[in-house]
Scaffold this motif. Structure first.
Motif, short mmCIF file in Angstrom:
data_model
loop_
_atom_site.label_atom_id
_atom_site.label_comp_id
_atom_site.label_asym_id
_atom_site.label_seq_id
_atom_site.Cartn_x
_atom_site.Cartn_y
_atom_site.Cartn_z
N ASP A 43 -7.52 -2.24 1.79
CA ASP A 43 -8.69 -3.08 2.07
C ASP A 43 -9.99 -2.46 1.57
OD1 ASP A 43 -7.09 -4.96 3.26
OD2 ASP A 43 -7.54 -4.35 5.33
N GLU A 44 -9.95 -1.16 1.26
CA GLU A 44 -11.13 -0.48 0.72
C GLU A 44 -11.14 -0.48 -0.80
OE1 GLU A 44 -13.44 0.44 2.88
OE2 GLU A 44 -12.07 -0.30 4.45
N GLY A 45 -10.11 -1.08 -1.43
CA GLY A 45 -10.04 -1.12 -2.88
C GLY A 45 -9.38 0.08 -3.52
N HIS A 46 -8.78 0.97 -2.69
CA HIS A 46 -8.10 2.15 -3.24
C HIS A 46 -6.76 1.74 -3.84
CE1 HIS A 46 -6.71 6.23 -3.77
NE2 HIS A 46 -5.64 5.97 -3.02
N PRO A 47 -6.51 2.04 -5.13
CA PRO A 47 -5.27 1.60 -5.76
C PRO A 47 -4.12 2.59 -5.54
CG PRO A 47 -6.66 2.66 -7.39
CD PRO A 47 -7.44 2.66 -6.09
N PHE A 54 5.65 -2.27 0.69
CA PHE A 54 5.52 -0.81 0.75
C PHE A 54 4.63 -0.34 -0.39
CE2 PHE A 54 9.67 -1.91 -1.23
CZ PHE A 54 9.37 -1.61 -2.54
N THR A 55 4.22 0.90 -0.30
CA THR A 55 3.57 1.60 -1.38
C THR A 55 4.43 2.81 -1.72
OG1 THR A 55 1.46 2.55 -2.14
CG2 THR A 55 2.14 3.03 0.14
N VAL A 56 3.97 3.68 -2.63
CA VAL A 56 4.71 4.90 -2.97
C VAL A 56 3.75 6.08 -2.87
CG1 VAL A 56 6.05 6.15 -4.69
CG2 VAL A 56 6.26 3.66 -4.52
N PRO A 93 -2.41 8.64 -1.84
CA PRO A 93 -1.67 7.38 -1.63
C PRO A 93 -2.43 6.40 -0.76
CG PRO A 93 -0.89 9.05 -0.11
CD PRO A 93 -1.90 9.73 -0.99
N ILE A 94 -2.04 5.14 -0.86
CA ILE A 94 -2.37 4.18 0.19
C ILE A 94 -1.59 4.61 1.42
CG2 ILE A 94 -2.09 1.78 0.91
CD1 ILE A 94 -2.34 0.99 -2.05
N SER A 95 -2.22 4.64 2.57
CA SER A 95 -1.55 5.20 3.73
C SER A 95 -0.48 4.26 4.27
CB SER A 95 -2.56 5.52 4.84
OG SER A 95 -2.94 4.37 5.55
N ASN A 96 0.59 4.87 4.77
CA ASN A 96 1.66 4.10 5.39
C ASN A 96 1.15 3.36 6.63
OD1 ASN A 96 3.92 4.81 3.67
ND2 ASN A 96 3.76 6.87 4.54
N GLU A 97 0.24 4.00 7.34
CA GLU A 97 -0.32 3.36 8.54
C GLU A 97 -1.06 2.09 8.16
OE1 GLU A 97 0.43 7.62 9.41
OE2 GLU A 97 -0.51 6.54 7.74
N TYR A 98 -1.78 2.14 7.04
CA TYR A 98 -2.47 0.93 6.59
C TYR A 98 -1.47 -0.18 6.28
CZ TYR A 98 -4.35 -2.52 3.49
OH TYR A 98 -4.66 -3.72 2.93
N PHE A 152 7.71 -1.28 5.11
CA PHE A 152 8.42 -0.03 4.82
C PHE A 152 7.35 1.04 4.58
CE2 PHE A 152 13.03 -0.82 3.27
CZ PHE A 152 13.26 -1.73 4.28
N ALA A 153 7.75 2.30 4.64
CA ALA A 153 6.86 3.41 4.38
C ALA A 153 7.37 4.21 3.19
CB ALA A 153 6.76 4.32 5.61
N SER A 154 6.52 5.10 2.69
CA SER A 154 6.92 6.01 1.62
C SER A 154 6.42 7.41 1.97
CB SER A 154 6.33 5.57 0.28
OG SER A 154 6.65 6.50 -0.74
N ILE A 155 7.32 8.37 1.92
CA ILE A 155 6.97 9.75 2.23
C ILE A 155 7.26 10.62 1.02
CG2 ILE A 155 7.57 11.76 3.64
CD1 ILE A 155 8.04 9.87 5.97
N ASP A 156 6.26 11.34 0.55
CA ASP A 156 6.44 12.27 -0.55
C ASP A 156 7.39 13.38 -0.09
OD1 ASP A 156 6.20 14.21 -2.55
OD2 ASP A 156 4.09 13.74 -2.91
N PRO A 157 8.54 13.56 -0.75
CA PRO A 157 9.47 14.60 -0.31
C PRO A 157 8.88 16.00 -0.31
CG PRO A 157 10.58 13.07 -1.77
CD PRO A 157 9.12 12.72 -1.83
N SER A 158 7.80 16.20 -1.08
CA SER A 158 7.19 17.53 -1.10
C SER A 158 6.51 17.88 0.22
CB SER A 158 6.17 17.62 -2.25
OG SER A 158 5.03 16.82 -2.00
#
Length: 288
Positions: A19-23, A63-65, A75-80, A95-101
């Motif tokens: 919603d803030e325009g962050h891609p 979802f996002t990645v 990232p776009i936050s999973n909470e968002y 769905f959510a996305s978690i960076d394995p790192s």
């Protein structure tokens, strides 16, 4: 949301802007992806996505990645994603996305996202996130997701992200070979794994894994059905008729285009509703 009220469930829809325009992607990768797919509207809002599917009496998994570890792009936050989807519970499934790192922090986040935010599954993109799915350092995250009883979607095959850039923008295609997920499926038989996309150039490998492992599914996103390999259509009609899922890859491919081309595909009448919604309903545990 109930299965009977829907015409279809699109299991593969990207949230590309908040919603803030962050891609979701940095400029160069976003531009390369848009050019590859010839997408007119690359970044619809979550509200626009919801209306797109509501107008068609469809539901969508969104979802996002999270690929910050590999690319440096926040990232776009999973909470968002979860909160935005909660504004549209009649059509959107988060769905959510978690960076394995993220390691142990990612494992803790998975439990919190499901328990506190209503997340219904997780998305991985090995090529974009820069990890080998068979790396045992990621296994605690898989174990946590399996214990939570939700599915994990893995990008497989070629990707439009980085396509046409020098060195493909650093994206390594081999990390998305579906055969790597055969080891994951064997090690975590309770984890429901979705191989996303026709897995070019490893389509037969994907079919083999999904046929051999009862906990492996295939979604058909990212390609127009008119380009599906004949072997994929054959398996979708027969051995994998209960494990193949409709996915568009919106906003890269619209559900209208996907459905129009699917209608022309030689799919048995009794199999069509399985692919369009019934299989996804079982995977996601939706009420009838």
């Amino acid at each position: 949301m109930s299965l009977a009220s829907l015409t279809a469930i699109d299991v593969h829809v990207h949230v590309e802007v908040d919603d803030e325009g962050h891609p979701s992607l940095g400029g160069e990768l976003m531009e390369a992806s848009a050019a590859y797919f010839r997408s007119d509207h690359r970044t619809p809002t979550v509200d626009e996505i919801a209306q797109t599917y509501r107008d068609r009496n469809m539901a969508a998994v969104v979802f996002t990645v999270d690929h910050q570890g590999a690319t440096g792009h926040p990232p776009i936050s999973n909470e968002y994603v979860a909160q935005a989807a909660a504004r549209h519970p009649d059509v959107l499934i988060p769905f959510a996305s978690i960076d394995p790192s993220r390691g142990r922090a990612g494992v803790a986040a998975a439990a919190r996202l499901v328990g506190e935010h209503g997340v219904r599954g997780f998305k991985f993109h090995p090529s974009l996130q820069g990890f080998d799915p068979t790396d045992h350092a990621v296994f605690p995250l898989y174990e946590a997701i399996a214990a939570l009883g939700v599915p994990a979607v893995f990008h497989t095959g070629q990707t439009g992200i980085g396509a046409g850039l020098p060195g493909g923008g650093g994206i390594r295609l081999g990390l998305s070979n579906p055969m790597l997920l055969d080891e994951v499926a064997a090690a975590f038989p309770d984890l429901q794994i979705v191989l996303a996309h026709p897995s070019f150039p490893w389509q037969d490998e994907a079919l083999a894994v999904a046929t051999h492992k009862s906990n492996v599914w295939i979604d058909l996103s990212g390609w127009s059905p008119k380009y599906f390999p004949p072997n994929l259509v054959r398996y979708a009609n027969t051995l994998l008729k209960d494990k193949v899922l409709f996915g568009s890859d919106f906003p890269l491919i619209t559900p209208d285009r996907w459905i129009a081309d699917f209608d022309r595909l030689d799919i048995k009448p009794e199999v069509r509703p399985k692919i369009l919604k019934e299989n996804a309903g079982r995977l996601l545990g939706l009420p009838q």
